[in-house]
Structure formats: structure tokens, C-alpha cells
Design a protein around this motif. Sequence first.
Motif, mmCIF file in Angstrom:
data_model
loop_
_atom_site.group_PDB
_atom_site.id
_atom_site.type_symbol
_atom_site.label_atom_id
_atom_site.label_comp_id
_atom_site.label_asym_id
_atom_site.label_seq_id
_atom_site.Cartn_x
_atom_site.Cartn_y
_atom_site.Cartn_z
ATOM 1 N N THR A 130 0.847 -1.194 0.000
ATOM 2 C CA THR A 130 0.000 0.000 0.000
ATOM 3 C C THR A 130 0.882 1.243 0.000
ATOM 4 O O THR A 130 1.726 1.418 0.875
ATOM 5 N N ARG A 131 0.683 2.100 -0.980
ATOM 6 C CA ARG A 131 1.552 3.273 -1.064
ATOM 7 C C ARG A 131 0.997 4.310 -2.038
ATOM 8 O O ARG A 131 0.117 4.017 -2.851
ATOM 9 N N ASN A 150 -4.880 -0.792 -4.081
ATOM 10 C CA ASN A 150 -3.841 -0.825 -3.049
ATOM 11 C C ASN A 150 -2.819 0.302 -3.209
ATOM 12 O O ASN A 150 -1.725 0.242 -2.656
ATOM 13 N N CYS A 151 -3.174 1.312 -3.972
ATOM 14 C CA CYS A 151 -2.314 2.480 -4.147
ATOM 15 C C CYS A 151 -3.195 3.670 -4.506
ATOM 16 O O CYS A 151 -4.391 3.529 -4.775
ATOM 17 N N VAL A 162 -7.935 1.091 -0.930
ATOM 18 C CA VAL A 162 -6.862 0.580 -0.068
ATOM 19 C C VAL A 162 -7.489 -0.029 1.181
ATOM 20 O O VAL A 162 -8.656 0.230 1.488
ATOM 21 N N GLU A 165 -6.148 0.472 7.231
ATOM 22 C CA GLU A 165 -5.135 -0.075 8.124
ATOM 23 C C GLU A 165 -5.149 0.570 9.517
ATOM 24 O O GLU A 165 -4.914 -0.109 10.517
ATOM 25 N N ALA A 195 1.807 0.515 5.568
ATOM 26 C CA ALA A 195 0.993 -0.418 6.349
ATOM 27 C C ALA A 195 1.474 -0.467 7.799
ATOM 28 O O ALA A 195 0.662 -0.462 8.730
ATOM 29 N N HIS A 297 -8.264 -7.890 0.345
ATOM 30 C CA HIS A 297 -7.862 -7.797 -1.060
ATOM 31 C C HIS A 297 -8.890 -8.415 -2.014
ATOM 32 O O HIS A 297 -9.043 -7.949 -3.140
ATOM 33 N N LYS A 323 -11.617 3.152 1.485
ATOM 34 C CA LYS A 323 -10.896 2.322 2.449
ATOM 35 C C LYS A 323 -11.824 1.217 2.928
ATOM 36 O O LYS A 323 -12.882 1.487 3.495
#
Length: 352
Positions: A130-131, A150-151, A162, A165, A195, A297, A323
Motif C-alpha cells: 500500500t503506497r 492498493n495504491c 486501499v 489499516e 501499512a 484484497h 478504504k
Amino acid sequence: MTDIAKAAGCSQAAVSFVLNETPGTRISQQTRDRVLEAARMLGYVAPAYAPASVVSAYSGLDGVIGFAVDQLATSPEAIVAIEGARQASWNTGNVLLVAQTLSDPVMEPRAIKALTSGGISALIYMTIYTREVELPAYIYELNIPTVLLNCYTTDYAFPAVVPSEIAGGQSSTRHLVAHGHHRIATITGEIWMQAAQDRLTGYRRALATADIPFDPELVIEGDWSASAGYSATMRLLALKEPPTAIFCQNDRTAIGCYEALKDAGLRIPHDMSVVGYDDEEISRHLVPPLTTSVLPHHAMGQWAIEHLDPASRPGKRRYPIAKLECSLVKRHSVAAPPTTAPRVVHDVQSTV
């Protein structure tokens, strides 16, 4: 499907064949009935495949969706996300075409060009970690709907999804607080990763909400590995006042934590409670089974397909980052703290 397989006494493959009505499989009617009954009891609803005559919400797509991911082999998350996307795309009569890019500056654009020249009508762009990403200009120039998985980008030019988290770290820690723990340690991943940062933020928020002072000596940085979980746990046990619970920020770290606690002669959860994260397959088979959080995911893959808007193009609007919840799976590795400090049966100096 893993839970259904356990309840029905069969393999996960058998569950998949039954729920997806795969033709040509010689599964007995008795097994089929057990699978369907277990699925019903667990509240699982198999995907309802849309008839060809039904126009999908994204029927503007032309049948092939591209899926570009930087890594396929490092962890199961990419495969899980691809499977979620595959199910959702098949439900609408679309095929998924997958390419691994390794984020290579030369080969990634070639891979995406190969997808687009092959006639894809939409693109999902995924990263394993994740970024925030800086997408190259050619992604913005694609004349097809694109979703980030995931980004995300700072300009919010694309729909993006994402895991939640921070909320996941908060929920994990709050679960330990609810069982009466006040001295709660955490073993993080590599702290440069988002993360790890977000799960640590969630941990700190849960402590603050419960009026438990943050103690930096209870935070040990690891690297997501079982070895790091083992050595970090030994360091925590060597403290003058050891914790009564440990939040391991992934399940592999928790495996090492389990081994360290057992080598120290401590019982889980009687002497020490442990929580993991990721809900990998192994977490169900540890002794005792590990309380952990699900990385969503599979749901993220489905979300990505469902948010491919044929009318959307980069620059037309700003998209908020979605999210998805990292829900807690409660098993048997958490209990109330012991009334007296656990006695370690041998020296617990830091070791690998």
C-alpha cells in the motif's frame, strides 16, 4: 471457502467446484449437500452470475479488462485481489487479462502497451505494498477507465481503493484492551512502509482512547518475518515489566512470536495473549488458532471492477480514496491477563 471446507469436511477445491457449479467434476451429491448446508449456516452467498441478457452496470466495457500488478510471487495478496476481480468481471461477462510489471521503468510501459493494444476496455493498476504512487504520463493518456488498487495518487485523478489499516490496528488493540490488558506490546513491520505506520497509528489511538499511556519500549520494529517475531518477542520478555499481550502486525511475525513464547515455557493465551494480522491460511492451524484481521484484497478486487466507470477519464474529477474494513477474526489466542506475572522457565535474552 476455507471455513466452509472445514465445516463440510472436504477440500477448498471441492467447495469452489460446488459453489461455482463447475461442470465435469465427479463430486458426490452427499458432499455437495454438505457444502451447500455449511455455506448456508455460515451465511456465505455464492456469486450470482448475471445472465448474458442482463445489461451490466458497466456494460460499456468491451469484454476484456487489463490488470497490471507490480509483484505476483512475493505474497498471496495479488492472487486474492485478482480472484476477486475475476469473479466480479465474470459476473458481467468480461474477461480479465493479467500482467506482472515489477514497476520496471522500461518493461512496465511495454506491458501496459501490450494490454491496451490487445483491446482491453479498462485497466486496474495494483501495487503489492500500500503506497502513494506517481503514475507516468502514459497512464493519464489512456483513453479507458482506470482504477488503482492498493495504491493512490495525490491528485486523486483515479478511483482508488486501499485497506483501512489505521482502523485495523485500532480494532486489534482494542480487542486486547477489552479483555483487560493494559500492558500491550506491538511488533511492527518495516516502519518505512505505510501499512506498518498506519497499524502503529491505530495501536496508539486505541491506547489513547482507553487512557493507557504509550510506552515506546513496548514497540519493537520487525521486518514481517517469523524470525523477527521470535527475536522481538524475546526482547519483550526480557523487559523488567513484560507485556501481557502482543499485537503482531502480520501473521508471519505471530508465528515467530508463538515459537518464542513456547520456548520460554509460556502458554497462549493463559500467560500471554497474541493477535496477528492478514488472516493467512496458517493462522487457522496454529495452536491455539490465531486471532487476526482480514486484509480485504478479495473485496478490493471486486470493488475495482465495480468502479470502472466507462464515462470516467483522468482529470475530469477528483475521486476520494475508498478504504475497506480489515475485519477482526476472533479465534482462541486472546484471554484475560494472568493474575500474576508469567514465569519464564529459562533465560530469554534476545536471540534469533
